[in-house]
Design a protein around this motif. Structure first.
Motif, mmCIF file in Angstrom:
data_model
loop_
_atom_site.group_PDB
_atom_site.id
_atom_site.type_symbol
_atom_site.label_atom_id
_atom_site.label_comp_id
_atom_site.label_asym_id
_atom_site.label_seq_id
_atom_site.Cartn_x
_atom_site.Cartn_y
_atom_site.Cartn_z
ATOM 1 N N ARG A 124 -1.176 1.503 -7.452
ATOM 2 C CA ARG A 124 -1.837 2.123 -6.752
ATOM 3 C C ARG A 124 -3.188 2.802 -7.264
ATOM 4 O O ARG A 124 -2.717 2.203 -8.913
ATOM 5 N N ARG A 125 -4.201 2.309 -6.762
ATOM 6 C CA ARG A 125 -5.589 2.418 -7.039
ATOM 7 C C ARG A 125 -5.991 4.002 -8.357
ATOM 8 O O ARG A 125 -5.580 4.856 -7.610
ATOM 9 N N GLY A 126 -6.565 4.067 -9.136
ATOM 10 C CA GLY A 126 -6.364 5.021 -9.622
ATOM 11 C C GLY A 126 -6.890 4.943 -10.914
ATOM 12 O O GLY A 126 -6.363 4.332 -11.679
ATOM 13 N N ASP A 165 -3.855 1.448 -1.383
ATOM 14 C CA ASP A 165 -4.276 2.353 -1.019
ATOM 15 C C ASP A 165 -3.694 3.927 -1.140
ATOM 16 O O ASP A 165 -2.026 3.599 -1.367
ATOM 17 N N PRO A 166 -4.673 4.959 -1.968
ATOM 18 C CA PRO A 166 -3.707 5.489 -2.698
ATOM 19 C C PRO A 166 -2.835 6.095 -1.483
ATOM 20 O O PRO A 166 -1.528 6.817 -1.538
ATOM 21 N N ARG A 167 -3.221 5.670 0.168
ATOM 22 C CA ARG A 167 -3.111 7.121 1.418
ATOM 23 C C ARG A 167 -1.158 6.211 1.472
ATOM 24 O O ARG A 167 -0.597 6.914 1.386
ATOM 25 N N TRP A 169 1.084 6.688 -1.220
ATOM 26 C CA TRP A 169 1.294 6.264 -2.021
ATOM 27 C C TRP A 169 1.936 8.001 -2.445
ATOM 28 O O TRP A 169 0.874 8.522 -0.778
ATOM 29 N N ARG A 173 2.123 9.938 -7.151
ATOM 30 C CA ARG A 173 1.397 8.969 -7.692
ATOM 31 C C ARG A 173 2.326 7.856 -7.933
ATOM 32 O O ARG A 173 1.793 7.073 -8.429
#
Length: 269
Positions: A124-126, A165-167, A169, A173
């Motif tokens: 996950r990006r972040g 894309d966080p959406r 996940w 998270r």
């Protein structure tokens, strides 16, 4: 003309990613990419058999000790192995040991199945995962080397733009949503040689306006309270969300005869 694969059995080995968290069904059970993949394969092959030995929270040593020999004895046409990421995401991790155990698992499974499938797990990006990127990439380099040496397939989910894309996940998270699991099932399906049902699974979702600053901070606080702090607490006490939990599909049985999966514990792995 494309040759249609004739796989007759599938065994899935791993942790929460393969168990199916957080693809939650209305009856309170988890589905996940492996179940979706098995359903597709069963629709093509009468009498198709499926087992899912994965249990949330398992480290690679536990996967080797508890699942690998069981899976090898089933002598399935296809075995999927995903493990090691739980180790890499811990504050202290001996990556040399992780690589050694993963090698042991691959060397035991390869001669006992028709096709071994490994994966570069999605990320996950972040900012939370950024500190762990070097370990993750070291793990994936080991997977690539083992696949080349032993003839395993590698499904590169880490390199798929859509799965960052966080959406895709869940609120914890750490686990994919139902749409994320669907895309993983499609990726493995194609890697096994089946005709694509969604050729665009790697394509990112359509862009939307990002949530505002206040909405993000509220979500961060909820995440810390409901997921992060309990996860840290289990790590400090040496507990796991999978302690005492059996696999949801422990036997290699015809797909149509499978019992419903166990109710979830709704905890991070």
């Amino acid at each position: 003309m494309q040759t249609i694969p004739t796989h007759t059995s599938l065994v899935a080995v791993g942790d929460s990613f393969t168990e199916g968290m957080s693809d939650l069904l209305p009856d309170g059970s988890y589905r996940g990419w492996a179940d979706l993949l098995a359903a597709r394969m069963a629709a093509r092959t009468p009498g198709f058999r499926y087992a899912n030995l994965a249990v949330r929270g398992k480290l690679i040593g536990q996967i080797v000790d508890e699942q690998v020999e069981v899976a090898a004895a089933m002598r399935a046409d296809v075995v999927t192995l995903v493990g090691g990421l739980n180790d890499a995401l811990r504050p202290k991790c001996d990556m040399g040991r992780v690589r050694g155990l993963l090698t042991e698992a691959v060397e035991r499974l390869t001669p006992s199945c028709g096709q071994l499938v490994l994966m570069r797990s999605p990320g996950r990006r972040g900012p939370v995962l950024e500190r762990f990127r070097p370990r993750m990439e070291e793990l994936y380099a080991c997977i690539d080397e083992l696949a080349e040496k032993h003839g395993a397939l590698v499904v590169d989910l880490y390199g798929a733009p859509s799965l960052g894309d966080p959406r895709l996940w869940d609120a914890d998270r750490l686990h994919l949503t139902a749409e994320g699991h669907r895309r993983v099932a499609e990726a493995v399906w194609q890697a096994l040689g089946y005709e694509p049902e969604d050729p665009e699974w790697r394509t990112p979702m359509a862009a939307t306006l990002p949530p505002g600053w206040i909405t993000r901070r509220v979500a961060d606080a909820r995440f810390a309270r409901q997921h992060l702090l309990p996860w840290i607490g289990r790590r400090l006490t040496g507990r796991s969300s999978g302690d005492g939990r059996p696999p949801k599909r422990p036997e290699l049985l015809p797909y149509a005869d499978l019992d419903p999966v166990l109710p979830p514990d709704l905890e991070l792995s």
